[in-house]
Enzyme design. Structure first.
Site, mmCIF file in Angstrom:
data_model
loop_
_atom_site.group_PDB
_atom_site.id
_atom_site.type_symbol
_atom_site.label_atom_id
_atom_site.label_comp_id
_atom_site.label_asym_id
_atom_site.label_seq_id
_atom_site.Cartn_x
_atom_site.Cartn_y
_atom_site.Cartn_z
ATOM 1 N N GLU A 77 0.836 -1.208 0.000
ATOM 2 C CA GLU A 77 0.000 0.000 0.000
ATOM 3 C C GLU A 77 0.869 1.254 0.000
ATOM 4 O OE1 GLU A 77 -3.167 0.254 2.991
ATOM 5 O OE2 GLU A 77 -2.899 2.425 3.005
ATOM 6 N N ASN A 84 -1.785 -5.932 9.365
ATOM 7 C CA ASN A 84 -2.848 -5.466 10.273
ATOM 8 C C ASN A 84 -3.163 -6.522 11.321
ATOM 9 O OD1 ASN A 84 -5.782 -6.595 9.725
ATOM 10 N ND2 ASN A 84 -4.760 -6.501 7.744
#
Ligand code: SF4
Length: 278
Positions: A124, A220
């Site tokens: 990302e 995450n």
């Protein structure tokens, strides 16, 4: 034993959407390729590969092929190169990540130095970096801020990788604001991440044991585990039901279960079934 499952456990909106687009694309288009894994989860990767989507390391000749852009997004150069090579491009970038791209391009054109709070190697962040021509600064932790570098910056626009922990962001921001005259901050941690992290404020102290389900390659998931472990030492990171050790639950009457954004619901369900059998 009371089992509490976090409301936010499992696939986030962006991952669900990307998998749906991937499976629809492979049904309608012959040859579909993507640069890297669709999400950081082994079971999902296997499912997508079994459906016929090929993972590639580099773009090749693209005539008659479709390139799927994953939910993490990609640098502008990937779209350009793919089109030059003849690929049809299908974009499954999460809209929240697209929003970060828009902010970065806008602030960059206004003359701001772009600063990204995030993991430099994460796809990302690489995608965000690839929205502008000149290097943005990527900062992972407050103690990694180089004062020699930031003292020369007059105007900075700060964005955040969507899955960062808020506490880390505030710590970095405090250092930046101390040394840079103008700092414009956009909190681009996505809603799914905020909800997940908010639940981690109550679940670890309220439960005897906490299980965090997800791949060890998922940033995450690892962040959720760190949040849980900081409060409750009886927190365990597991990939599937097979990793559960019955000894973890000795004397436990309350167990909390959460899962990263790339963990399928079936995996979460499998863990719950084992806990119920205990
Ligand atoms: S974690 Fe957030 S930004 Fe990333 S794919 Fe999921 S919803 Fe989108």
């Amino acid at each position: 034993m009371i089992i509490t499952v976090a409301k936010s456990a499992g696939f986030c909106f962006g991952v669900k959407r990307a998998i749906k687009i991937a499976l629809e694309t492979v049904q309608n288009a012959g040859s579909v390729e993507m640069l890297g894994d669709i999400v950081h989860n082994e079971q999902v990767v296997q499912e997508v590969e079994a459906a016929g989507i090929r993972k590639i390391q580099f773009l090749e000749a693209g005539e008659g092929k479709t390139l799927l852009i994953r939910s993490h997004g990609a640098p502008e150069s990937v779209y350009r190169e793919a089109q030059q090579l003849g690929y049809r491009v299908v974009d499954a970038t999460c809209p929240m990540v697209k929003e970060i791209h828009t902010i970065v391009r806008g602030r960059y054109s206004q003359g701001f130095q772009i600063i990204i709070i995030g993991d430099k190697q994460h796809d990302e962040v690489q995608g965000i970096l690839g929205q502008i021509e000149h290097d943005a600064l990527v900062i992972e932790h407050a103690d990694a801020v180089s004062l020699d570098v930031i003292r020369d910056i007059k105007r900075a626009a700060v964005v955040v990788q969507s899955t960062q922990a808020l506490a880390n962001v505030h710590a970095i921001l405090a250092v930046l604001e101390q040394h840079i005259p103008e700092v414009v901050f956009s909190n681009t941690i996505c809603r799914a991440t905020r909800e997940r992290q908010a639940e981690m404020e109550t679940l670890p102290p309220d439960n005897d044991v906490v299980l965090v389900i997800g791949s060890k390659t998922s940033a995450n998931t690892k962040r959720l585990f760190e949040l849980a472990r900081a409060v409750n030492m009886r927190s365990y990171l597991i990939q599937t039901r097979d990793d559960i050790m019955p000894g973890w639950f000795a004397g436990a009457s309350r167990v909390a279960v959460t899962a990263g954004a790339s963990t399928p619901d079936e995996t979460v369900q499998g863990v719950i079934e084992v806990l119920q059998s205990l």
